[in-house]
Design an enzyme around this catalytic site. Structure first.
Site, short mmCIF file in Angstrom:
data_model
loop_
_atom_site.label_atom_id
_atom_site.label_comp_id
_atom_site.label_asym_id
_atom_site.label_seq_id
_atom_site.Cartn_x
_atom_site.Cartn_y
_atom_site.Cartn_z
N ALA A 1 0.79 -1.23 0.00
CA ALA A 1 0.00 0.00 0.00
C ALA A 1 0.82 1.28 0.00
CB ALA A 1 -0.93 0.01 1.22
N ASN A 2 2.14 1.19 0.06
CA ASN A 2 2.94 2.40 0.19
C ASN A 2 3.33 3.03 -1.15
OD1 ASN A 2 4.87 -0.09 0.44
ND2 ASN A 2 6.15 1.56 -0.36
N GLY B 1 2.61 3.00 -5.84
CA GLY B 1 1.96 2.47 -7.03
C GLY B 1 0.46 2.28 -6.89
N TYR C 1 7.48 -14.29 -13.81
CA TYR C 1 6.49 -13.28 -13.42
C TYR C 1 5.11 -13.68 -13.97
CZ TYR C 1 3.78 -8.96 -13.44
OH TYR C 1 2.78 -8.03 -13.27
#
Length: 310
Positions: A24-25, A27, A177
């Site tokens: 949440a910090n 992007g 990925y």
């Protein structure tokens, strides 16, 4: 059909609801947190770096005085951290209304966790699988509980190499990925199937952001992947606020149904307003979903307990 030009202004009032947002910090996670907080939600910022999380929370509060935010440490690649995070929410007596499985790593050089798992598979999938299973009992008696798992359009290009998950024989940064994003998609769909069968009120929903300008493309990718996505194609990317709309729609829109995928409505699902999109056949394949679920239980030692609301 989803309204073509849905915006965050159409999000219903979230006052009294508790949302947990991983990563949440920065992007998409930060954009999601800001918007949910602006709509009245109490948001728990689940972050690997608490100092960065506190700075993000302070910046939101500076813009939105009175925002209800809490920063808690969560390292999705560390099973002990996942369990500690979930345990503390239980101890503190939280009810969780929305869990946004947002955090992710993209295309680093081959790296193994202490448990021997390939880092992207561990952080992007296994950590979220464990976290969701450990928090479900805090969600079951909520009003309109939702798990939103963020995948990628790249899940459609992937297969899960069950015989070489860690890339010991062959490792491709983007290939692994994509594998982790297919795992996210297959997990979200299989969770939907199991929740529905159990009569649970929790909805499992999927979203992908298209192509958004975040540090996902610049913080971990190796070599040409970093050059391509972090520089050459960056002018084509949409903002994090725009990229977060599909997961915000999945988390809040009243008409959302379990098992649905939401993506941008523009060309190639790269940008635009949220729309319903199609999951890859591999993501909804029952054999793949069951095999991934059983393997994830073994690797995380988390067993889901699914029940109807009391």
């Amino acid at each position: 059909m989803t309204r073509q030009r849905w915006t965050a202004e159409q999000i219903p009032d979230q006052t009294g609801r508790v949302s947990v947002v991983t990563g949440a910090n920065s992007g998409l996670g930060l954009a999601t947190t800001k918007t949910l907080a602006r709509k009245g939600a109490q948001v728990i910022l689940a972050v690997r770096d608490e100092e960065k999380g506190r700075r993000a929370a302070d910046a939101i509060i500076a813009e939105q005085p009175g925002a209800h935010l809490e920063v808690r440490r969560l390292d999705l690649a560390d099973p002990a951290s996942v369990r500690a995070f979930a345990h503390q929410l239980h101890t503190d007596g939280y009810r969780v209304d929305v869990l946004v499985n947002n955090a992710g790593l993209m295309a680093p050089p081959r790296t193994l966790t202490l448990q021997g798992h390939e880092l992207q598979f561990a952080a992007n999938h296994l950590g979220h699988f464990a976290l969701t299973g450990l928090l479900l009992d805090l969600m079951t008696d909520s009003d309109d509980p939702r798990v939103v798992t963020v995948t990628s359009a790249n899940h459609r290009q992937a297969r899960i190499a069950f015989d070489d998950l860690s890339g010991e024989r062959k490792y491709s940064p983007m290939g692994h990925y994509n594998q982790s994003k297919l795992a996210n998609a297959a997990f979200g769909w299989e969770l939907h199937r199991r929740l529905s069968a159990a009569g649970s009120p929790v909805r499992s929903v999927l979203a992908h952001p298209g192509y958004a300008a975040t540090n996902l493309q610049t913080s971990t990718p190796a070599g040409m992947v970093k050059l391509l996505f972090g520089r050459l194609l960056l002018p084509l990317a949409q903002s994090p606020d725009q990229g977060a709309l599909p997961q915000l729609y999945a988390a809040t829109a009243p008409e959302v149904q379990g098992g649905e995928l939401f993506a941008p409505d523009g060309m190639g699902e790269l940008r635009g307003a949220p729309k319903r999109a199609q999951l890859a056949p591999r993501a909804t394949d029952p054999d793949t979903g069951s095999r991934l679920w059983q393997l994830s239980e073994q690797l995380t030692d988390v067993r889901y307990v699914l029940r109807a609301a009391t």
